[in-house]
Design an enzyme around this catalytic site. Sequence first.
Site, short mmCIF file in Angstrom:
data_model
loop_
_atom_site.label_atom_id
_atom_site.label_comp_id
_atom_site.label_asym_id
_atom_site.label_seq_id
_atom_site.Cartn_x
_atom_site.Cartn_y
_atom_site.Cartn_z
CG PHE A 293 -1.65 1.40 1.53
CD1 PHE A 293 -2.42 1.70 1.14
CD2 PHE A 293 -1.38 2.31 2.28
CE1 PHE A 293 -3.85 2.25 1.18
CE2 PHE A 293 -2.64 3.38 2.90
CZ PHE A 293 -3.36 3.11 1.93
CG ASP A 379 -24.38 -21.48 -6.42
OD1 ASP A 379 -23.60 -22.08 -6.61
OD2 ASP A 379 -24.80 -21.96 -5.37
NE ARG A 456 -14.79 -22.94 -7.58
CZ ARG A 456 -15.73 -23.10 -7.79
NH1 ARG A 456 -16.23 -21.52 -7.91
NH2 ARG A 456 -16.91 -24.10 -7.29
CG MET A 492 -14.11 -12.41 -4.35
SD MET A 492 -12.97 -12.21 -3.63
CE MET A 492 -11.97 -11.76 -3.77
CB CYS A 539 -20.48 -15.90 -1.51
SG CYS A 539 -20.63 -17.50 -0.97
N GLY A 541 -16.95 -17.99 -0.95
CA GLY A 541 -16.27 -19.10 -1.06
C GLY A 541 -16.46 -19.80 0.89
N GLY A 542 -18.00 -19.24 0.89
CA GLY A 542 -18.33 -19.62 2.16
C GLY A 542 -18.01 -18.30 2.87
CG ASP A 547 -16.10 -7.50 5.52
OD1 ASP A 547 -16.74 -6.30 5.11
OD2 ASP A 547 -14.96 -7.98 4.54
CD GLU A 627 -34.61 -38.03 6.09
OE1 GLU A 627 -33.31 -37.96 6.59
OE2 GLU A 627 -34.91 -38.30 4.26
C1 GLA Z 1 -18.86 -20.93 -4.17
C2 GLA Z 1 -19.34 -21.19 -2.34
C3 GLA Z 1 -20.30 -21.88 -2.78
C4 GLA Z 1 -21.23 -22.53 -4.39
C5 GLA Z 1 -19.77 -22.56 -4.93
C6 GLA Z 1 -20.29 -22.54 -6.82
O1 GLA Z 1 -17.78 -22.01 -3.73
O2 GLA Z 1 -19.23 -20.35 -1.06
O3 GLA Z 1 -21.85 -21.93 -2.10
O4 GLA Z 1 -21.68 -20.71 -4.72
O5 GLA Z 1 -18.97 -21.13 -4.96
O6 GLA Z 1 -19.47 -22.56 -7.74
#
Ligand code: GLA
Length: 742
Positions: A293, A379, A456, A492, A539, A541-542, A547, A627
């Site tokens: 930075f 998704d 990825r 992302m 999101c 990757g979860g 934040d 269920e």
């Molecule tokens: C990320 C998200 C998942 C799903 C995948 C799709 O890993 O966290 O929930 O949406 O991407 O590629």
Amino acid sequence: MEHKKFQMDYITLHTKHTTYQMGITESGFLLHLYYGPKAQGELGSLLTFADRGYSGNPYELRDDRTFSLDALPQEYPNYGNGDFRSPAFRLRDDSGVFGTDLRYESHRMIPGKYRIPGMPAAYAEEESGSCLKETRNSKYTAAYTLEVTLTDARTDIEVRLLYGVFPELDVITRCAVVKNAGNSTVFVNKAYSMCLDFLTGTYDLIHFHGRHAMERNFERIPVISGTQSFGSIRGASSHQHNPFFILADREATEDFGDCYGVSLLYSGNFKFEAERDQYCQTRVQIGISDEMFDYRLEPGEEFHTPEAALAYTPKGLSALSHIYHRLIRNHICRGFWKNRRRPILINNWEATYFNFTGKQILSIAREAANLGIEMFVLDDGWFGKRDDDSSGLGDWHVNEKKLGRSLAELSEEIHGMDMLFGLWIEPEMVNEDSELYKKHPDWAFVIPNKKPVMGRNQLVLDFSRKEVADFIFQEIAKVLDSIRVEYLKMDMNRSICDVYSALSGYQNYGKIMHNYVLGVYDFLERLHARYPRILIEGCCGGGGRFDAGMLYYTPQIWCSDDTDAIERIKIQHGTSFGYPISAVGSHVSAVPNEQTGRTVDIGTRAVCAMAGSFGYELDIGKLQAEEKAFVKEQILDYKKYWNLIHNGLYYRLHNPAKDREAAAWLFVSEDKSEALLNMISLDTHANAPAVYIRLKGLDAEKNYLIGDSGNVLNGNVLMHTGIAVPFHSGEYRAWQYHLRAL
Ligand code: GLA
């Protein structure tokens, strides 16, 4: 050591229960005097003075060897004035010289809460705009701003420290604006959002670390002599460290003791530092990371740091969490969905991954609709050539061949089932194998003559360039404009490396990572403005970008890619310290769980997922009839309890690091008239002693009816002795009791 009487002016901020005071010395040094329980008066006499060896003195005070900025508490320490602790601010001039000497110039109080252009900031009142709604809890809204201006005589740099005071919430926000008021270029080499110096005290640092699929683990460690630091240089706030921390008195517990919280409203690279200095004084600070930075400021230009939200309570960790839950829910989250019940959704990711047809999607949606699920989320995999993660990102054209119909038709069919429709996007990324990359290879972050690091199979688009973000926005908007859509999941899925912007000259590179974040914020702001009714779920990757900055644009965030209910207990426990339950995207998924292989029953999965914005993520048609009947009940329960869950006071009733037998958490309405107790058994033992869960936050005077058992227990008894976890066989059983005050 002496307690001096010397001339000082004071600036004092009060919230309902706290006081914050700084002092201005005759020479114009801005000292930090106090942040703690409400106090009256001028507190300069708290300072001590002594001739400190190897700690220098300002030139004009050179005859007084007891005055050293190396030992005095600072409000915004800058490198170069004799404070050798880690600075909050460091500047380099165009000849390469570091060093400033910031002095007080002026200050003023301004009604209302300041805003930061292009960046998230807590607000008192929502703007009336297409996407913004009235704030419900008006009693929390009165706020004012303090602006303190510091200047450096040598470089003509001006630093304005902004404080946003929310009296009813007991929150003070901070940020800094750096202005180049001189005639030559300067580089802001470090500019944190806040610094807090403590004259005395022995503190623990509580922070939240993790990894992909195990985010925000609670860790409590003593602040030690020297510097402790954590942060992110991954381009997002990250799975590994969260930009929220707590400084707690060594003795502080969930229910008692001094706790300071700081939440940085920022979604990119950040750094936290704690430092216990040679005189056992503690300094904590957080802001944009100074790694890579070096923000070039031309004459007349300004740089704004992100905002940090500070809170203090003497009432322990639960009370501190309640402050942040209210702040984020009512004064950071915005828009149509802010205080509304979010639709109970089903997402196809874990059901199909990339491998689906339109027919399969409709069949999952139909099953879900029959059970009462309210929204279907399509998704990854609906666009471009995207049958796995190796191609297609960047090409935002609907893959009608795969769907067997247009996206508009699919959405209409789903709406015809009386369901809302949502869509996944990942605007910041591109696959090498895509039309976009072929056309615009220079739009991705790739360093010439170096092979890029892959994540990825994808590269990161240079969102610091307006034309790049503009193009992606237009492409995605074309899709959104052509369908009925009520929800977006904005993902992302890799960390940022190879930071090279084909547009900028080398001297601008210290800006790119920050400008990238500004580009993402601008993209989200435009989505808000154009689609005010769309609920956006963040999101990364979860929970890799979970934040308070993101929550300004997306009122909920997919908490983790780990959907295992038992793992989620720990993740959601850590998340709850700084973030409200409404912000936590949480789903019931299939068993054996996709990430851990663990099998727990559907009741347990639902109790865990209900501690959030609730949904399902599995091929729901594959559930047994019994269920499915449970799912119907869960949906009714969630609708009944969501207000208590989202707006009630949340109490952690177990500590995952210690309590092996059971996990438990509790939601209590603000008026204490009802509560929802959640208990999950963990380790099981033969012939075991009964395990009691002690409740919190109830009305001691009142009696509570427990569920439909007919049992009545007094609030005091529930908080003193508690409720026993029923004897059971098998681990990971769940119980959810609704308590009503009689
Ligand atoms: C990320 C998200 C998942 C799903 C995948 C799709 O890993 O966290 O929930 O949406 O991407 O590629």
